[in-house]
Design an enzyme around this catalytic site. Structure first.
Site, short mmCIF file in Angstrom:
data_model
loop_
_atom_site.label_atom_id
_atom_site.label_comp_id
_atom_site.label_asym_id
_atom_site.label_seq_id
_atom_site.Cartn_x
_atom_site.Cartn_y
_atom_site.Cartn_z
N HIS A 208 0.86 -1.30 -0.29
CA HIS A 208 0.30 0.21 -0.11
C HIS A 208 0.89 1.29 0.01
O HIS A 208 0.29 2.28 -0.11
CB HIS A 208 -1.08 -0.08 1.26
CG HIS A 208 -0.33 0.08 2.57
ND1 HIS A 208 0.33 -0.63 3.02
CD2 HIS A 208 -0.06 1.57 3.12
CE1 HIS A 208 0.76 0.08 4.29
NE2 HIS A 208 0.69 1.12 4.24
C1 UD1 Z 1 -1.68 5.76 6.01
C2 UD1 Z 1 -0.43 6.18 6.59
C3 UD1 Z 1 0.58 4.87 6.48
C4 UD1 Z 1 0.07 3.82 7.06
C5 UD1 Z 1 -1.19 3.31 6.78
C6 UD1 Z 1 -1.94 2.23 6.87
C7 UD1 Z 1 -0.23 8.66 6.64
C8 UD1 Z 1 0.89 9.62 5.99
N1 UD1 Z 1 -0.03 7.19 5.94
O1 UD1 Z 1 -1.66 5.37 4.67
O2 UD1 Z 1 1.79 5.46 7.02
O3 UD1 Z 1 1.11 2.78 6.82
O4 UD1 Z 1 -2.10 4.27 6.66
O5 UD1 Z 1 -2.98 2.00 6.35
O6 UD1 Z 1 -0.66 8.84 7.52
N2 UD1 Z 1 -8.92 5.05 2.32
C9 UD1 Z 1 -10.34 4.47 2.15
N3 UD1 Z 1 -10.86 4.03 3.51
C10 UD1 Z 1 -10.35 4.26 4.67
C11 UD1 Z 1 -8.99 4.84 4.55
C12 UD1 Z 1 -8.21 5.24 3.57
O7 UD1 Z 1 -10.99 4.41 1.34
O8 UD1 Z 1 -10.66 3.79 5.53
C13 UD1 Z 1 -8.56 5.37 1.18
C14 UD1 Z 1 -8.55 7.05 0.93
O9 UD1 Z 1 -9.69 7.54 0.26
C15 UD1 Z 1 -7.01 7.38 0.35
C16 UD1 Z 1 -6.52 6.18 0.42
O10 UD1 Z 1 -7.30 4.87 0.87
O11 UD1 Z 1 -7.11 7.74 -1.05
C17 UD1 Z 1 -5.16 6.42 1.23
O12 UD1 Z 1 -5.51 6.66 2.71
P1 UD1 Z 1 -4.83 7.71 3.82
O13 UD1 Z 1 -5.14 7.63 5.02
O14 UD1 Z 1 -4.61 8.75 2.69
O15 UD1 Z 1 -3.24 7.00 3.48
P2 UD1 Z 1 -2.85 5.50 3.54
O16 UD1 Z 1 -2.24 4.91 2.29
O17 UD1 Z 1 -3.78 4.69 4.15
#
Ligand code: UD1
Length: 368
Positions: A208
């Site tokens: 991821h």
């Molecule tokens: C975040 C953390 C990362 C951690 C990871 C675990 C930061 C900078 N990064 O990254 O260190 O390893 O979490 O998962 O804080 N999304 C959903 N549903 C959710 C959560 C996210 O659909 O419940 C989607 C969001 O729309 C977004 C993408 O996933 O486009 C990424 O989510 P985001 O919270 O920005 O960062 P992660 O890649 O999950």
């Protein structure tokens, strides 16, 4: 005088880290008032709710509902909404864990209001500032008053950064506290049956990191390797929402569906995933926490990154850094399948008692 401590969670890996700390704080009702804030950085059932259930976490006292956004949008929403909670609660201490945007957002907000911050899992460094987590770690460690570390390298990194030795506490690893206390419960998970898997007859994949899944060519390299590997062993991939989005964007779903032995499944809860790792032949991952968990479980781990901020997992654990190089990934996977892999040992103080040490220190220091 009781210590009012505001504990912060936001994204998936935070839940496993905060669970044993809250549990331990609740053992001292005459000394600590533990409160929980969930920023809502992660919000899906699979990314958040399932973990509260599996880990027996109390409902958060405050939910900020920040959701997704660019780093600036997400972090600024966290700061703005957390400030309101701080004004209302006026805690004696804010405790943050890990390296996600919620960690730095809440830490920054607290210190500006002269509220001390404790950082659990401080001092880890990948020395790659292109990773958003690396920036979050450096900044949080700079402003925190109590720095709780999981391994020796973290202490050395903090000293180099100019952090006083007096603020640093080597306490072990709270994520491992959670693993050890849930191992037995995870045995009852029916995930293998559900996915039609046999013990040691499959590999687990998690992917991821933006540096892997947001780059088309990097993803192609990794999938080339996975294509080789899945001809020899089934691969199970619980897919993170970020990766799902990028697969759609790059139109990779067709190519993946042609890999008959690569099975994509929705992201899963803690107990199912722990069982999946425990019974696997090996794990391929770009996650930080999974490098630590596999080291304790004694399961070989191939890390699909150029570096790790957790070097003890390579030096003492079962972790090997393979980067995004097709040949290296395939070669190391084949070695494991032939039974050739390093055994490793459990790093020092990863004994299930880290939360106990942290809470003891907070009570002692908070009284001064
Ligand atoms: C975040 C953390 C990362 C951690 C990871 C675990 C930061 C900078 N990064 O990254 O260190 O390893 O979490 O998962 O804080 N999304 C959903 N549903 C959710 C959560 C996210 O659909 O419940 C989607 C969001 O729309 C977004 C993408 O996933 O486009 C990424 O989510 P985001 O919270 O920005 O960062 P992660 O890649 O999950």
């Amino acid at each position: 005088m009781k210590l009012k401590i505001l504990n912060v969670v936001g994204a998936r890996p935070n839940f496993m880290k905060i669970a044993p700390i809250i549990k331990e704080m609740r053992r001292y009702p005459d000394k600590i008032i533990p409160l929980l804030v969930h920023t809502g950085q992660h919000f899906d059932r699979e990314m958040s709710k399932l973990f509260f259930k599996d880990l027996n976490l109390p409902e958060p006292d405050f939910y900020l509902g920040v959701g997704t956004g660019s780093h600036a949008v997400q972090t600024s929403k966290i700061i703005e909404r957390f400030e309101k909670i701080l004004l209302k609660v006026r805690p004696d201490l804010v405790l943050v864990v890990g390296d996600v945007n919620s960690t730095i957002g809440c830490a920054l907000c607290a210190v500006k209001m002269h509220i001390p911050v404790a950082h659990v899992e401080a001092g880890l460094r990948s020395f790659n500032r292109a990773m958003p987590e690396e920036i979050n770690r450096i900044l949080t460690d700079t402003i925190a008053e109590y720095l709780f570390i999981t391994e020796k390298s973290a202490g050395a990194n903090l000293l180099k950064q100019g952090v006083s030795r007096d603020s640093t506490y080597f306490v072990g690893n709270v994520m491992i506290d959670t693993l050890l206390s849930h191992k037995e419960k995870a045995c009852n998970s029916t995930i293998l049956k559900k996915l039609d898997l046999k013990k040691r007859n499959y590999a687990v994949l998690t992917l991821h990191r933006p540096s892997n899944v947001d780059e088309r060519q990097t993803l192609i390299n990794i999938f080339d390797a996975l294509n080789d590997i899945q001809k020899r062993i089934k691969i199970v991939w619980p897919v993170h929402p970020r990766s799902k989005k990028m697969l759609d964007k790059f139109k990779f779903n067709g190519a993946i569906s042609r890999m008959a032995n690569l099975k994509m499944v929705p992201a899963m809860g803690y107990l199912d995933f722990l069982k999946l790792m425990t019974d696997s032949k090996f794990v391929l991952t770009d996650s930080g926490g999974i490098q630590e968990e596999t080291s304790v479980l004694g399961i070989p781990c191939l890390t699909l990154r150029e570096n790790t901020e957790r070097p003890v997992t390579v030096e003492e654990g079962t972790n090997i850094i393979v980067g995004q190089d097709r040949d290296k990934i395939t070669k190391e996977s084949l070695k494991i399948m032939c039974g050739k892999f390093k055994k490793g040992r459990r790093p020092r103080l990863w004994d299930g008692k880290a939360a106990k040490r942290i809470v003891k220190i907070l009570i002692r220091e908070g009284r001064k």
